[in-house]
Scaffold this motif. Structure first.
Motif, short mmCIF file in Angstrom:
data_model
loop_
_atom_site.label_atom_id
_atom_site.label_comp_id
_atom_site.label_asym_id
_atom_site.label_seq_id
_atom_site.Cartn_x
_atom_site.Cartn_y
_atom_site.Cartn_z
N PHE A 1 0.85 -1.20 0.00
CA PHE A 1 0.00 0.00 0.00
C PHE A 1 0.88 1.24 0.00
O PHE A 1 1.99 1.23 0.51
N ASN A 2 0.35 2.34 -0.56
CA ASN A 2 1.13 3.57 -0.56
C ASN A 2 1.04 4.27 0.79
O ASN A 2 0.21 3.93 1.65
N THR A 3 1.90 5.25 0.98
CA THR A 3 2.04 5.92 2.28
C THR A 3 0.73 6.55 2.74
O THR A 3 0.35 6.44 3.91
N ARG A 4 0.06 7.22 1.83
CA ARG A 4 -1.18 7.90 2.16
C ARG A 4 -2.25 6.91 2.64
O ARG A 4 -2.91 7.12 3.66
N GLN A 5 -2.41 5.81 1.89
CA GLN A 5 -3.39 4.79 2.27
C GLN A 5 -3.06 4.20 3.65
O GLN A 5 -3.96 4.03 4.49
N LEU A 6 -1.79 3.91 3.86
CA LEU A 6 -1.39 3.28 5.12
C LEU A 6 -1.61 4.20 6.32
O LEU A 6 -2.20 3.79 7.33
N ASN B 1 2.57 10.49 -1.26
CA ASN B 1 3.10 9.14 -1.18
C ASN B 1 4.62 9.13 -1.26
O ASN B 1 5.23 9.97 -1.93
N SER C 1 -7.20 5.46 11.21
CA SER C 1 -8.63 5.14 11.30
C SER C 1 -8.85 3.91 12.16
O SER C 1 -9.81 3.85 12.95
N GLY D 1 -5.34 4.84 6.86
CA GLY D 1 -5.97 3.59 7.27
C GLY D 1 -5.63 3.20 8.70
O GLY D 1 -6.50 2.82 9.48
#
Length: 478
Positions: free
Chosen positions: A68-73, A183, A79, A76
């Motif tokens: 996964f990319n940095t932003r998603q991780l 990212n 959250s 996520g």
């Protein structure tokens, strides 16, 4: 402002509140025991379970970072942490509270390697000391103020607000990331070996659980539950390591240990973590036992040292960038040895201010060693091994901490029992004198440990980054 700086601010905001959460609940454990009608060994799972989940997830982080990319991780994981916080805050029984803590731990455990890997990609080696130092400030300062802040919140608002008070800041961190976080690195999606995941989970969980249970079960290391957990854990980890060498896409790439400074740095890191975690347990016990202080006073005695460690972390990072590791780690290890020797001779007649000063010296020496040794270790690795190097380092920390606490406490307990041999009805004074003897035994072991660490430090050199590697965001590379 550079995008790399904005990204770091985003990371530090999120990291502060997840790290703060690690110790925020400690003061409230007694209150929670009363509210949910549970005993001390049960309520302790709020701390042990948190560390267990973090430890289990660390080996998986290297693969997750590449999926996964940095932003998603980041969004996520924050959250997930938010969900755990809300579950714990609204808990109607102890299992629900424990589940919330476990969910929080899942977010926290994976967030640490994500941030560290991104920092390695964003900044060149000559700037990493400063950056890691700032991260170290958050790592040390947030847990240090946790118990004090917790006491104020519990007394004024109630234990549930330990969770509710964090929610607005977590939401702000997520919103900030949505707006500013870019990212870092590449998504390669390596193949996941399920058997390796099972082995690492059983191995790490078995070792941490076994060592964490030593002081709370009858018989200590000889208790079948402890013995079987530790042996099973180490066997699983041994098979795990052998399997990684055969895989084309290992869960953790063990070739990092072929780099001399990485191996030496990780060993010194283990020594320091064991000494620090153990001292954070043994010293409060001694201050509340032979010294006769209350828990709150004992906490206040140790607070200046913890705050100093956090405050010095950025300073040590900048010094590391200028002078390298040797002039920091070698003197730091020497001072650490001296403190261990002092603790091996302590007695109740020592003035209180001496304890405060020596503990501050202990934490100062740790700030000279921990982040520089870790940063110098990672600096020697090629870029594709960053996720694996950081994952292994983060996996080692809870294992070393659990081992340090259990070994120190076991040696201390054995020394205390030995001092009471032949005394059928010991007086309070004799029990406290025996505890002093037990503490001396524990720190004799610490002296041996730090001497080996000091000798290892003599062979550390300044790491050179592999040639041809670039760092940072695309816009800042050109």
């Amino acid at each position: 402002m550079k995008k790399s700086t904005i990204i770091m601010i985003t990371f530090l905001i999120g990291a502060f509140f997840t790290f703060l959460n690690e110790t925020l609940l400690n003061i409230a454990l007694t209150k929670i025991m009363t509210v949910f009608h549970v005993d001390a060994p049960t309520v302790q799972w709020l701390a042990t379970g948190f560390m267990l989940v973090m430890g289990v997830l660390m080996p998986l982080s290297a693969t997750i970072i590449q999926w996964f990319n940095t932003r998603q991780l980041f969004i996520g994981l924050m959250s997930i942490f938010l969900i755990g916080t809300l579950v714990a805050g609204f808990a109607v029984n102890f299992p629900m509270l424990l589940a919330g803590r476990m969910i929080q731990a899942a977010g926290t455990g994976l967030l640490i390697p994500v941030i560290m890997n991104a920092m390695l990609l964003l900044f060149p080696p000559h700037e990493r000391g400063k950056v890691m130092g700032n991260f170290g400030l958050v790592m040390m300062f947030a847990p240090a103020i946790g118990p004090t802040l917790s006491g104020v919140i519990v007394d004024t608002l109630g234990w549930r607000w330990l969770f509710f008070a964090v929610v607005p800041f977590v939401l702000f961190s997520i919103g900030f990331a949505f707006k500013y976080l870019d990212n870092v690195g590449e998504v390669t999606k390596p193949k996941v070996d399920v058997f390796s995941v099972i082995l690492s989970t059983v191995g790490v969980a078995g070792v941490i659980y076994g060592f964490s249970s030593v002081s709370s079960v009858q018989g200590g290391f000889t208790n079948p539950l402890v013995f079987v957990s530790i042996i099973t854990g180490f066997i699983a980890l041994f098979i795990f390591v052998l399997r990684q060498k055969k895989l084309s896409s290992p869960l953790l790439d063990m070739t990092v240990f072929k780099y001399g400074n990485y191996s030496k740095g990780m060993f010194i890191f283990v020594v320091v973590v064991m000494a620090m975690f153990a001292s954070e347990i043994v010293m409060p016990m001694y201050l509340q036992g032979p010294m006769g202080f209350s828990a709150k006073v004992a906490g206040m005695i140790l607070l200046p040292g913890a705050l100093l460690n956090g405050a010095m972390s950025p300073v040590m990072g900048r010094i590391f960038d200028k002078i390298g590791p040797r002039k920091m780690i070698i003197p730091g290890m020497f001072v650490l040895m001296a403190v261990m020797f002092f603790y091996s001779t302590i007695h109740p007649g020592i003035p209180l201010y001496v304890f405060i000063i020596v503990y501050m010296i202990l934490m100062f020496s740790i700030s000279m060693i921990m982040m520089p040794s870790h940063t110098n270790a990672i600096n020697q690795l090629p870029k594709h091994l960053y996720p694996h190097g950081t994952a292994i380092g983060n996996m080692i920390q809870p294992i070393a901490g659990a081992m340090g606490i259990s070994v120190f406490v076991s040696i201390m307990t054995h020394g205390q029992k030995k001092a009471l041999d032949g005394i059928s009805r010991p007086t309070h004074e004799q029990i406290q004198a025996a505890l002093t003897s037990g503490v001396h035994h524990a720190y004799w072991f610490a002296i041996v440990l730090t001497v080996i660490g000091f000798i290892t430090a003599l062979f550390i050199t300044r790491s050179e980054s592999p040639e041809g590697e670039t760092f940072g965001l695309e816009e800042e590379r050109n």
